[in-house]
Design a protein around this motif. Structure first.
Motif, PDB file in Angstrom:
ATOM      1  N   ALA B  13       9.167   3.796   6.307  1.00  9.35           N
ATOM      2  CA  ALA B  13       7.855   4.337   5.986  1.00  9.35           C
ATOM      3  C   ALA B  13       7.596   4.202   4.486  1.00  9.35           C
ATOM      4  CB  ALA B  13       7.768   5.792   6.423  1.00  9.35           C
ATOM      5  N   ALA B  14       8.652   4.389   3.708  1.00  6.32           N
ATOM      6  CA  ALA B  14       8.515   4.327   2.248  1.00  6.32           C
ATOM      7  C   ALA B  14       8.027   2.950   1.796  1.00  6.32           C
ATOM      8  CB  ALA B  14       9.850   4.649   1.587  1.00  6.32           C
ATOM      9  N   GLU B  15       8.535   1.901   2.464  1.00  5.27           N
ATOM     10  CA  GLU B  15       8.132   0.549   2.117  1.00  5.27           C
ATOM     11  C   GLU B  15       6.643   0.318   2.404  1.00  5.27           C
ATOM     12  OE1 GLU B  15      10.686  -2.198   4.051  1.00  5.27           O
ATOM     13  OE2 GLU B  15      10.541  -3.674   2.437  1.00  5.27           O
ATOM     14  N   GLY B  16       6.194   0.827   3.567  1.00  2.89           N
ATOM     15  CA  GLY B  16       4.793   0.718   3.929  1.00  2.89           C
ATOM     16  C   GLY B  16       3.906   1.425   2.919  1.00  2.89           C
ATOM     17  N   VAL B  17       4.328   2.605   2.499  1.00  2.47           N
ATOM     18  CA  VAL B  17       3.570   3.384   1.514  1.00  2.47           C
ATOM     19  C   VAL B  17       3.507   2.617   0.193  1.00  2.47           C
ATOM     20  CG1 VAL B  17       3.575   5.513   0.141  1.00  2.47           C
ATOM     21  CG2 VAL B  17       4.093   5.600   2.585  1.00  2.47           C
ATOM     22  N   ALA B  18       4.627   2.026  -0.189  1.00  2.00           N
ATOM     23  CA  ALA B  18       4.674   1.294  -1.467  1.00  2.00           C
ATOM     24  C   ALA B  18       3.754   0.072  -1.426  1.00  2.00           C
ATOM     25  CB  ALA B  18       6.103   0.866  -1.767  1.00  2.00           C
ATOM     26  N   TYR B  19       3.732  -0.623  -0.269  1.00  2.00           N
ATOM     27  CA  TYR B  19       2.855  -1.794  -0.126  1.00  2.00           C
ATOM     28  C   TYR B  19       1.401  -1.376  -0.271  1.00  2.00           C
ATOM     29  CZ  TYR B  19       0.040  -5.333   2.300  1.00  2.00           C
ATOM     30  OH  TYR B  19      -0.921  -6.258   2.633  1.00  2.00           O
ATOM     31  N   TRP B  20       1.021  -0.294   0.412  1.00  2.00           N
ATOM     32  CA  TRP B  20      -0.367   0.168   0.375  1.00  2.00           C
ATOM     33  C   TRP B  20      -0.736   0.612  -1.037  1.00  2.00           C
ATOM     34  CZ3 TRP B  20      -4.506  -0.876   2.727  1.00  2.00           C
ATOM     35  CH2 TRP B  20      -5.638  -0.071   2.634  1.00  2.00           C
ATOM     36  N   GLN B  21       0.204   1.294  -1.711  1.00  2.00           N
ATOM     37  CA  GLN B  21      -0.056   1.751  -3.074  1.00  2.00           C
ATOM     38  C   GLN B  21      -0.246   0.557  -4.015  1.00  2.00           C
ATOM     39  OE1 GLN B  21      -0.610   5.014  -3.714  1.00  2.00           O
ATOM     40  NE2 GLN B  21      -1.417   4.121  -5.590  1.00  2.00           N
ATOM     41  N   ALA B  22       0.557  -0.485  -3.811  1.00  5.03           N
ATOM     42  CA  ALA B  22       0.425  -1.688  -4.642  1.00  5.03           C
ATOM     43  C   ALA B  22      -0.942  -2.332  -4.416  1.00  5.03           C
ATOM     44  CB  ALA B  22       1.541  -2.676  -4.303  1.00  5.03           C
ATOM     45  N   MET B  83      -2.323 -10.635  -3.356  1.00  2.24           N
ATOM     46  CA  MET B  83      -2.077  -9.920  -2.098  1.00  2.24           C
ATOM     47  C   MET B  83      -1.182 -10.732  -1.174  1.00  2.24           C
ATOM     48  SD  MET B  83      -2.937  -6.932  -1.947  1.00  2.24           S
ATOM     49  CE  MET B  83      -2.688  -6.490  -0.239  1.00  2.24           C
ATOM     50  N   ASN B  84      -1.425 -12.043  -1.118  1.00  2.00           N
ATOM     51  CA  ASN B  84      -0.589 -12.860  -0.251  1.00  2.00           C
ATOM     52  C   ASN B  84       0.858 -12.844  -0.751  1.00  2.00           C
ATOM     53  OD1 ASN B  84      -2.874 -13.300   1.190  1.00  2.00           O
ATOM     54  ND2 ASN B  84      -3.210 -15.393   0.496  1.00  2.00           N
ATOM     55  N   ALA B  85       1.034 -12.761  -2.081  1.00  2.00           N
ATOM     56  CA  ALA B  85       2.383 -12.641  -2.635  1.00  2.00           C
ATOM     57  C   ALA B  85       2.976 -11.271  -2.295  1.00  2.00           C
ATOM     58  CB  ALA B  85       2.349 -12.848  -4.146  1.00  2.00           C
ATOM     59  N   GLN B  89       6.410 -10.145  -0.409  1.00  2.06           N
ATOM     60  CA  GLN B  89       7.365  -9.292  -1.116  1.00  2.06           C
ATOM     61  C   GLN B  89       7.748  -8.068  -0.280  1.00  2.06           C
ATOM     62  OE1 GLN B  89       5.980  -8.223  -5.065  1.00  2.06           O
ATOM     63  NE2 GLN B  89       7.365  -6.459  -5.089  1.00  2.06           N
ATOM     64  N   TYR B  90       6.753  -7.470   0.378  1.00  2.00           N
ATOM     65  CA  TYR B  90       7.034  -6.282   1.190  1.00  2.00           C
ATOM     66  C   TYR B  90       7.308  -6.636   2.644  1.00  2.00           C
ATOM     67  CZ  TYR B  90       5.717  -3.338  -2.746  1.00  2.00           C
ATOM     68  OH  TYR B  90       5.670  -2.715  -3.968  1.00  2.00           O
ATOM     69  N   ASN B  91       7.428  -7.930   2.896  1.00  2.00           N
ATOM     70  CA  ASN B  91       7.755  -8.399   4.235  1.00  2.00           C
ATOM     71  C   ASN B  91       6.772  -7.927   5.310  1.00  2.00           C
ATOM     72  OD1 ASN B  91       9.301  -9.837   6.046  1.00  2.00           O
ATOM     73  ND2 ASN B  91      10.599  -8.070   6.548  1.00  2.00           N
ATOM     74  N   VAL B  92       5.471  -7.986   4.973  1.00  2.00           N
ATOM     75  CA  VAL B  92       4.471  -7.629   5.977  1.00  2.00           C
ATOM     76  C   VAL B  92       3.527  -8.810   6.243  1.00  2.00           C
ATOM     77  CG1 VAL B  92       4.482  -5.149   5.500  1.00  2.00           C
ATOM     78  CG2 VAL B  92       2.935  -6.650   4.218  1.00  2.00           C
ATOM     79  N   ASP B  93       3.910 -10.006   5.745  1.00  2.00           N
ATOM     80  CA  ASP B  93       3.035 -11.167   5.931  1.00  2.00           C
ATOM     81  C   ASP B  93       3.049 -11.619   7.380  1.00  2.00           C
ATOM     82  OD1 ASP B  93       5.744 -11.796   5.486  1.00  2.00           O
ATOM     83  OD2 ASP B  93       5.232 -13.902   5.210  1.00  2.00           O
ATOM     84  N   GLU B  94       2.025 -12.393   7.733  1.00  2.00           N
ATOM     85  CA  GLU B  94       1.916 -12.892   9.101  1.00  2.00           C
ATOM     86  C   GLU B  94       2.909 -14.028   9.286  1.00  2.00           C
ATOM     87  OE1 GLU B  94      -2.739 -13.001   9.415  1.00  2.00           O
ATOM     88  OE2 GLU B  94      -1.874 -13.028   7.425  1.00  2.00           O
TER      89      GLU B  94
END
Lengths: 591, 95
Positions: B13-22, B83-85, B89-94
């Motif tokens: 969850a922390a990673e998801g939060v960090a991605y959204w914050q970025a 954003m694509n980078a 980085q947060y491993n949420v790319d398609e």
């Protein structure tokens, strides 16, 4: 060759191209009809979005609007492009990830409410129908001037062309025709501009020419223009006048209105991936900017050309004003349409063109023997008359006719698709008959499209007297209703169904109420509660600028009401989490 | 769709939060520049930069009729690229 025949050939070729594309790009499924199968590459979608977005207003009217008042109307340039920044960062990628067919569908799902979905459908239909009227009248005017048919016949021909490719191909057919229409319209817009810029400044790139030296006078073009217009009693081209607050709010209304227009948003549902939606917004603005960077140059140069045509020497001398009998052919052509009129008020047989609403300048004008402004030039003709003013060959004139039609038809088709999909997908499939089959829904979508075209044709033939004013309302509505609710749906997990509906209705009602207060109830003349002038506006905010206030009210009401009521259920909060993260986006679906 | 959603939820969850914050930080930065180029130099701050002359007029006029549009263009491409980078980085790319 006769100019009218040449116009017929070029316009006919462009129509043949659209028909060819329509036959090639028939839609076989609802996915193809609503979102072109979801496989449109980002650059191509950017081009289609540019044609979808740039309407008859951008192509025909905007340069004229800028030419009339100069700096003050920069609001259109900033407003109609700045919205793409909001679209790229606040809406498009997340809505693409959500992966459905329509804008009301997101609102209905995110706020778990059919009421919210239906309110969104109503907003969408009002916005899109209003907009489409302007496109249809644009088609009629272009036909009347260039093809010497009457406007009614022109309108039927235009509707027939749209009918063919929109009913047959849905979004798929519309996408590929829009790409072709973009190429036609941008070529038609830039060629005359290049020649005019070259002619006046020696620089073939119009946006650079605007800030270059005016060859004939040897001083910067804008300085020369400022001097000429002030000598004629107008305010300086580059100067600011009126309320800064109003200018700011109007620009903001155009920006958030642009971002909230459903027919633009759905174009981003057609690309394969979330990252493509981001790139595609950038490409859309590249293609839009090609026209929007040229438009202010066209405006300034056309204004300069018109003044130079009429005054051939120092304006204070009688002989410098152009004798009416020696007027150039383009003035004669446009006089026939009534869009240029001349009245020899002082009976000297010469044309005087100046600002007779400027009391201080009128005293000077009297010493010249002038008795009022004698030439009225409609804003809308500047772009269409440009090739004639610059003495360009006949095929350029014909190309501009095809370009004006491409701009109007491409936008009309996009709007009609937004209307048709809202009716067949959000009302018929979702509310009236959820068990409808795939082929049944595709048929319903085609019938809705045909119905929408019939309605648009009818309204184009019988334009309500308030057509121009309702365009302001369309932007106000998109700004005050759709944009805030979409943004909150993505950026807040706390805004719930009650809050969203209350916010949408509050934004809608206050904006419509403000517009009606000054422009009349349903725009009926004489039913306005207050006179429509700056002195009576609340804090000097014009009705056209009020969408920004409506949006703020929408945000505030939704926030307060949501916090006073229960948080959205867990699965809705998960939905918000999922639209924020690109991974897992499939092609758009209707399920 | 559901299996892919699960795959996205594999992250902490922390990673998801960090991605959204970025993402939010990036959006805020871009919108400040967006506002400065249009509402700022193009309208409200025009008097402040009126001393800078360009092509027979002042910088504010240029921003209002040309500069703002160019800035918007750069902003959108910058945002898409960053954003694509970040997606990777947060491993949420398609995939």
């Amino acid at each position: 060759m006769d100019q009218t025949i040449l116009n017929y050939i070029v316009v006919g070729l462009s129509f043949a191209l659209y028909f060819g594309i329509a036959i090639y790009a028939r839609a076989g499924s609802t996915g193809e009809f609503y979102v072109a199968g979801g496989g449109v590459p980002p650059v191509m979608n950017g081009m289609a979005t540019a044609a979808d977005w740039m309407s008859a207003a951008s192509f025909i009217s905007m340069a004229g609007l800028i030419a009339t008042v100069g700096y003050n109307n920069s609001t259109y340039l900033m407003g109609w492009t700045g919205g793409y920044v909001l679209l790229a960062m606040l809406l498009a990628p997340y809505l693409r990830k959500f992966g459905k067919f329509t804008v009301p569908e997101f609102i209905g799902d995110r706020f778990y409410s059919q009421t919210a979905r239906v309110v969104a459908v109503v907003c969408l239909i009002v916005i899109s129908v209003t907009y489409v009227i302007g496109q249809m009248t644009g088609v009629g005017v272009t036909f009347a001037r260039f093809l010497e048919t009457d406007a009614t016949t022109g309108l039927f021909i235009g509707s027939g062309v749209v009918f063919f490719y929109a009913v047959l191909g849905g979004m798929k057919g519309i996408t590929y025709t829009q790409v072709a229409q973009y190429v036609v319209l941008i070529t038609a817009y830039t060629i005359p501009a290049i020649f005019i810029s070259l002619n006046l400044t020696g620089n073939p790139v119009p946006p650079l020419g605007l800030f270059s030296e005016h060859t004939a006078s040897g001083q910067p073009l804008l300085m020369q223009l400022d001097q000429l217009v002030t000598d004629l009693g107008f305010s300086a081209y580059t100067s600011q006048s009126g309320s800064l607050l109003n200018m700011t709010l109007f620009t903001m209304s155009l920006m958030i209105g642009t971002a909230g227009l459903p027919h633009v948003i759905i174009r981003f549902f057609t690309v394969p991936k979330v990252s493509d939606a981001r790139w595609s917004a950038g490409w859309a603005l590249v293609f839009i900017a090609l026209l929007y960077l040229v438009a202010p140059a066209v405006g300034a140069m056309a204004r300069l050309n018109v003044i130079d045509t009429i005054y051939r020497g120092p304006i204070s001398t009688v002989e410098s004003a152009l004798p009416y009998e020696e007027r150039p052919q383009w003035i004669k052509n446009w006089e026939q349409t009534g869009l240029i009129t001349f009245e020899d008020k002082n009976g000297d047989g010469r044309i005087q063109y100046y600002n007779d609403k400027n009391a201080a300048f009128n005293e000077t004008a009297q010493t010249y023997g002038w008795a009022g402004n004698e030439l009225t030039v409609n804003n809308d003709i500047l772009v269409l008359a440009n090739p004639e003013i610059a003495n360009l060959p006949g095929w350029v004139v014909a190309l501009v006719a095809a370009g004006g039609l491409a701009a109007a038809l491409s936008t009309a088709a996009g709007l009609l698709l937004a209307i048709a999909s809202a009716i067949s997908h959000d009302l018929i499939k979702s509310v009236i008959n959820p068990r409808i089959s795939e082929s049944g829904e595709l048929l319903a979508a085609r019938i809705s499209m045909a119905g929408a075209i019939a309605l648009a044709t009818y309204l184009g033939l019988n334009p309500p007297g308030f057509a121009a004013q309702t365009v302001a309302l369309a932007f106000g509505l998109a700004a005050a209703s759709i944009f805030p609710v979409l943004m909150m749906g993505i950026f807040s997990k706390r805004v719930n169904s009650t809050g969203a509906i209350a916010g949408m209705l509050a934004g809608l009602i206050i904006t419509v109420g403000y517009v009606f207060t000054y422009l009349g109830m349903f725009f009926l003349p004489g039913t306005n509660l207050l006179p429509n002038d700056a002195a009576n506006w609340l804090f000097g905010i014009s009705p056209a600028s009020f969408g920004t206030v409506g949006a703020i009210v929408n945000f505030a009401v939704a926030y307060v009401v949501s916090n006073a009521t229960e948080a959205p259920p867990k699965h809705i909060q998960d939905l918000v989490e999922s639209v924020r993260i690109p991974r897992g986006a499939g092609a758009a679906t209707g399920h | 769709m559901s299996s892919e959603t699960t795959r996205a939820n594999v992250h902490t969850a922390a990673e998801g939060v960090a991605y959204w914050q970025a993402n939010l930080n990036l959006v805020k930065l871009c919108l400040v520049i967006w506002a400065l180029a249009s509402f700022g130099f193009g309208i409200l701050l025009r008097p402040l930069v009126s001393g800078i002359k360009i092509g027979g007029t002042d910088l504010g006029f240029w921003f209002a009729q040309q500069g703002s549009i160019l800035v918007f263009l750069v902003l959108i491409f910058f945002y898409a690229w960053r954003m694509n980078a970040l997606d990777r980085q947060y491993n949420v790319d398609e995939k």
